[in-house]
Write an enzyme that holds these catalytic residues in place. Structure first.
Site, mmCIF file in Angstrom:
data_model
loop_
_atom_site.group_PDB
_atom_site.id
_atom_site.type_symbol
_atom_site.label_atom_id
_atom_site.label_comp_id
_atom_site.label_asym_id
_atom_site.label_seq_id
_atom_site.Cartn_x
_atom_site.Cartn_y
_atom_site.Cartn_z
ATOM 1 N N HIS A 105 0.837 -1.198 0.000
ATOM 2 C CA HIS A 105 0.000 0.000 0.000
ATOM 3 C C HIS A 105 0.872 1.248 0.000
ATOM 4 O O HIS A 105 2.089 1.182 0.211
ATOM 5 C CB HIS A 105 -0.911 0.015 1.237
ATOM 6 N N CYS A 118 4.179 -4.795 6.450
ATOM 7 C CA CYS A 118 3.640 -4.501 5.123
ATOM 8 C C CYS A 118 4.722 -4.015 4.166
ATOM 9 O O CYS A 118 5.856 -3.752 4.557
ATOM 10 C CB CYS A 118 2.522 -3.472 5.219
#
Length: 203
Positions: A105, A118
């Site tokens: 992301h 992440c």
């Protein structure tokens, strides 16, 4: 103080300055695949062995390292809230590990592994991959009918040691990822990747 390394010739496309090979014949039968390199902190998207998109990433810090291996893109959301801190908004999020909440992301890139597992991206890159990769298809809340785009996270980062890219001063090819390396990290998973790809095509 950190260092900034600037190439003497900046006339080429970004792909020529980042470490992934522009073509990997071994991947010719793979429609789409995404790679994230831990040591170089870069990613690359391929279609049938041709590099179509690449850029920088910052992955999990030493305490919360990004898991490595084969994953598939699952669900996506233009905006979602981090499972670590409900004040963190994650834009253009694409989940790859549903139970652990790992995904790629948009988020700030400090230039080294700093996330809580992440895979952080620049906004333009996050938007591109958000549109490019395929979501999973579910039978119901518990069962997956078709998996999404394959994602391979590979390599390790030398935490506590000099940043790998500082080697570029002495050796401009220090971080180059050879075709043979992509083949090596893909080979254990190729059968699974092609099997899942065929399932989706037959749907």
């Amino acid at each position: 103080m950190d260092s900034v390394i600037i190439p003497t010739d900046r006339s080429g496309d970004i792909a020529f300055y980042l470490p992934f090979p522009v073509e990997v014949p071994y991947l010719v039968d793979v429609d789409k695949i995404l790679f994230f390199s831990y040591p170089t902190q870069t990613f690359a998207a391929y279609e049938n062995g041709i590099l179509i998109y690449t850029g920088p990433t910052n992955m999990g810090r030493k305490k919360d390292q990004t898991p490595t291996g084969l994953f598939f893109t699952n669900w996506k959301a233009e905006e979602t809230i981090s499972t670590f801190d409900d004040e963190w908004k994650l834009l253009w999020n694409f989940n790859i590990e549903n139970k652990k909440g790992v995904g790629f992301h948009q988020y700030d890139l400090p230039g080294y592994p700093a996330s809580h597992s992440c895979l952080r991206l620049l906004e333009k890159d996050a938007k591109y991959l958000y549109k490019w990769a395929d979501q999973w298809v579910l039978v119901d809340d518990e069962n997956v009918k078709f998996k999404g785009t394959p994602v391979i996270v590979f390599g390790s980062y030398p935490f506590g040691k000099p940043k790998p890219w500082l080697q570029l001063v002495e050796n401009p090819k220090a971080l180059t990822i050879a075709e043979s390396e992509i083949e090596k990290v893909t080979e254990p998973y190729l059968e699974t990747i092609l099997k899942e790809q065929e399932k989706r095509k037959k749907s």
